[in-house]
Design a protein around this motif. Structure first.
Motif, PDB file in Angstrom:
ATOM      1  N   ALA A 100      12.925 -12.461 -30.165  1.00 37.30           N
ATOM      2  CA  ALA A 100      12.673 -11.731 -28.922  1.00 37.30           C
ATOM      3  C   ALA A 100      11.524 -12.369 -28.136  1.00 37.30           C
ATOM      4  O   ALA A 100      11.572 -12.445 -26.910  1.00 37.30           O
ATOM      5  N   ARG A 101      10.513 -12.835 -28.845  1.00 42.29           N
ATOM      6  CA  ARG A 101       9.341 -13.416 -28.180  1.00 42.29           C
ATOM      7  C   ARG A 101       9.517 -14.898 -27.857  1.00 42.29           C
ATOM      8  O   ARG A 101       8.975 -15.391 -26.877  1.00 42.29           O
ATOM      9  N   TYR A 102      10.226 -15.610 -28.732  1.00 46.13           N
ATOM     10  CA  TYR A 102      10.358 -17.064 -28.597  1.00 46.13           C
ATOM     11  C   TYR A 102      11.819 -17.485 -28.768  1.00 46.13           C
ATOM     12  O   TYR A 102      12.188 -18.096 -29.761  1.00 46.13           O
ATOM     13  N   PRO A 103      12.643 -17.180 -27.789  1.00 49.32           N
ATOM     14  CA  PRO A 103      14.070 -17.456 -27.928  1.00 49.32           C
ATOM     15  C   PRO A 103      14.424 -18.952 -27.925  1.00 49.32           C
ATOM     16  O   PRO A 103      15.522 -19.319 -28.325  1.00 49.32           O
ATOM     17  N   GLU A 104      13.497 -19.792 -27.514  1.00 46.65           N
ATOM     18  CA  GLU A 104      13.778 -21.231 -27.478  1.00 46.65           C
ATOM     19  C   GLU A 104      12.938 -21.988 -28.500  1.00 46.65           C
ATOM     20  O   GLU A 104      12.420 -23.058 -28.229  1.00 46.65           O
TER      21      GLU A 104
END
Length: 137
Positions: free
Chosen positions: A104-108
């Motif tokens: 959710a915070r770091y999708p990439e």
């Protein structure tokens, strides 16, 4: 998983199958038995190698491939009975929340470098895993 968060529990189980926290546990045979043609006598010392059992070609098709559709039965928490890990439910919950919140915070998120494993005959864990975290836009 970003498109289908319902896959997270399967990711947890496949992660546990492929990367159990412990490498092995030793036990003492309580009775004579035979396992795959090998006689084990009462009192013999035996060792269960979790990474090996969780990648058994007779149980898993293409066992070295990470496959969230596999829905595996694995030995990451023991084989049941009195030696089954009491923290199983908590460990699964922690892993699920970790994956959901990280995505959710770091999708990439991307791997940036080579993983290094802890040098231990007992632990089956990463020491470092370099990643690049990119926050959601």
């Amino acid at each position: 998983m970003l498109d289908d968060p319902s896959l997270v529990p399967a990711v947890v189980e496949e992660s546990l199958r492929m990367f159990p926290a412990f490498a092995h546990f030793g036990r003492t045979a309580t009775k004579d038995t035979e396992l795959h043609g090998q006689t084990i006598h009462k009192g013999d010392k035996v060792v269960m190698w979790y990474p090996s059992s969780n990648r058994d070609e007779t149980r898993y098709e293409d066992p070295d491939r990470f496959d969230v559709t596999r829905n595996p039965e694995h030995q990451a928490f023991g084989a049941g009975g009195r030696h089954f890990c009491l923290g199983t439910a908590l460990a699964r919950l922690e892993l699920r929340v970790l994956i959901e919140e990280t995505l959710a915070r770091y999708p990439e998120m991307e791997i940036e470098g080579s993983p290094q494993f802890v040098e231990s005959p007992f632990a089956n864990q990463l020491k470092t895993l370099p990643v690049r975290l990119r926050p959601a836009a």
